[in-house]
Design an enzyme around this catalytic site. Structure first.
Site, mmCIF file in Angstrom:
data_model
loop_
_atom_site.group_PDB
_atom_site.id
_atom_site.type_symbol
_atom_site.label_atom_id
_atom_site.label_comp_id
_atom_site.label_asym_id
_atom_site.label_seq_id
_atom_site.Cartn_x
_atom_site.Cartn_y
_atom_site.Cartn_z
ATOM 1 N N GLN A 149 -3.609 32.263 1.435
ATOM 2 C CA GLN A 149 -2.881 33.049 2.428
ATOM 3 C C GLN A 149 -3.779 34.057 3.128
ATOM 4 O O GLN A 149 -3.689 34.238 4.340
ATOM 5 C CB GLN A 149 -1.700 33.778 1.762
ATOM 6 N N HIS A 160 11.428 23.728 8.132
ATOM 7 C CA HIS A 160 10.276 24.287 8.876
ATOM 8 C C HIS A 160 10.505 24.097 10.379
ATOM 9 O O HIS A 160 10.274 25.020 11.169
ATOM 10 C CB HIS A 160 8.975 23.609 8.429
ATOM 11 N N HIS A 193 6.580 20.639 5.147
ATOM 12 C CA HIS A 193 6.793 20.003 6.453
ATOM 13 C C HIS A 193 8.088 19.196 6.464
ATOM 14 O O HIS A 193 8.076 17.971 6.484
ATOM 15 C CB HIS A 193 5.589 19.133 6.825
HETATM 16 ZN ZN LIG Z 1 4.660 22.832 12.034
#
Ligand SMILES: [Zn+2]
Length: 446
Positions: free
Chosen positions: A375, A178, A174
């Site tokens: 994932q 991103h 983050h």
């Molecule tokens: Zn985000």
């Protein structure tokens, strides 16, 4: 004054400095946050900054930290972060000095900013870590927003630099890259025929600002962590969309401070702030089911009318949600890097939760979780359902490309999973716990 004291200590060795800080933390608790006498006034009032270096086992300080002390450390870090003095020490000044050659290559990349294969990691390196500023400024220009809204380019640049700086570069995932990636994806969606035909410059403006700021000042831990450590943001936002509310309010703070829209009417500025809020709040993944079922019923009824501003804004919320979780829809090379980064951030949180006996959050335990399991769960329960509906809304080459990558990437992670476990593993059940309401639409694959 306290400032003088701190200044003198800053010149001591780092270990001593850390010890000093921990002592200060223990003695002063929250007091310094409230009375900042002697310190340079800072433009922003609060930061949920959590400096994990202070928690690292190889750190020089080994104060016995109870959950109560963790709270104190958090608030101290917030204070640390908000002091320009400390910032100067820890955060290297990312100047705009670019090598001409790199600059040329970055400019070259911007000519293909609407390509789904756009490599944001390369672009970030070429711009010397300024991908968010460069890309968003370029997009404002490309969409004619500077001209249409009579924007002062200096103010715009200053606003974008502040936005980029308020992302935490220490976060593996983050961070500003991103945000730049989400902004680039949003641009790709805005160009889709259905949207580009109906969007107004105002819609485009809001979408790009919301994409660029949607994770602003993200602390690198999730909402449950903030709640269990009694973080002030959790209290402030009553444990609901805590991070998203903070991203939004931080964005509003920077918009006001930059004066970028000071020439607009108060009414329009207020409208802008609330509509940016609607977009950012839609990125709360725990609300995905509500948005998705609304989207689905609109598509079933075929009643979306993009001349209607409310419908357009709903579609922009869905577009931003897609942009935010589109990592698995990128090429394997890009997608894999994002997967590694987000897992690193999850596991980092898990390590801290273990160390301070806070109870390890789902997906955060490096002993039991694998990147492949995480994932596959993420794709199955969150990404596939969302992008399947998006493709119903906008059945274009881009949508088919995204679904194609999604399928291939999932198959690749399944291959990894088989190698690791000798087969038989399924998607991560933690996603079911996280938002079980999403599940019925998507049959479990086994
Ligand atoms: Zn985000």
């Amino acid at each position: 004054s306290l400032c003088f004291l701190l200044c003198s200590f800053a010149f001591l060795s780092l270990p001593l400095f850390h010890t000093f800080i921990s002592l200060l933390t223990l003695f002063l608790g929250d007091v310094r946050v409230r009375s900042r006498a002697g310190f340079e006034t800072e433009r922003r009032g609060s930061h949920p900054y959590i400096d994990f270096r202070i928690f690292h086992s190889n750190s020089e300080i080994e104060v016995s930290v109870s959950a109560r002390n963790v709270r104190r450390l958090l608030s101290f870090q917030r204070y640390l972060r908000s002091s320009r003095f400390f910032r100067g020490i820890t955060v290297p000044n990312s100047s705009n000095i670019l090598d001409d050659d790199y600059n040329g290559q970055a400019k070259c990349m911007l000519e293909k900013v609407g390509n789904w294969n756009f490599d944001i990691f390369l672009f970030d390196r070429l711009t010397n870590g300024n991908s968010l500023v460069s890309l968003t400024f370029h997009l404002f220009n490309l969409h004619g927003l500077i001209e249409h809204f009579q924007l002062d380019t200096m103010k715009l640049r200053r606003f974008l630099v502040m936005v980029q700086e308020d992302y935490h570069s220490q976060n593996p995932y983050h961070n500003a890259v991103h945000a730049a990636d989400v902004t680039q994806a949003m641009h790709c969606y805005l160009k889709e025929p259905k949207l580009s035909e109906s969007l107004t410059p105002w819609d485009v403006l809001l979408s790009l600002i919301a994409a660029a700021t949607h994770d602003l000042d993200h602390p690198g831990v999730n909402q449950p962590f903030l709640i269990k450590t009694n973080h002030y943001l959790a209290t402030l936002y009553k444990n609901t969309s805590v991070l998203e509310n903070h991203h939004w309010r931080s964005a509003v703070g920077l918009l006001r401070e930059s004066g970028l829209f000071a020439h607009m009417s108060l009414e329009n500025r207020q409208l802008m702030e609330s509509q940016i809020g609607d977009l950012i709040l839609a990125t709360d993944i725990s609300q995905q089911n509500e948005y998705l079922s609304m989207f689905r019923s609109h598509l079933d009824r075929g009643d979306l009318c993009l001349e209607d501003a409310n419908h357009r804004h709903f579609i922009l919320q869905m577009a931003l949600k897609c942009a935010d979780i589109c990592n698995p829809c990128r090429t394997w090379e890009l997608s894999k890097q994002w997967s590694e980064k987000v897992t690193e951030e999850f596991f980092h949180q898990g390590d801290i939760e273990k160390k301070y006996h806070l109870g390890v959050s789902p997906l955060c335990d490096r002993q039991t979780e694998t990147i492949a399991n995480i994932q596959i769960g993420f794709m199955t329960y969150l990404v596939e359902p969302l992008f399947a509906e998006w493709a119903r809304f906008s059945n274009t080459r881009l949508s088919q490309t995204m679904l194609g990558h999604l399928g291939l990437n999932k198959a690749s992670w399944k291959g990894v999973q088989r190698e690791q476990s000798g087969g038989g593993e399924d998607a991560d059940p933690a996603f079911e716990e996280m938002d079980s309401d999403i599940l019925p639409q998507e049959p479990r694959l086994s």
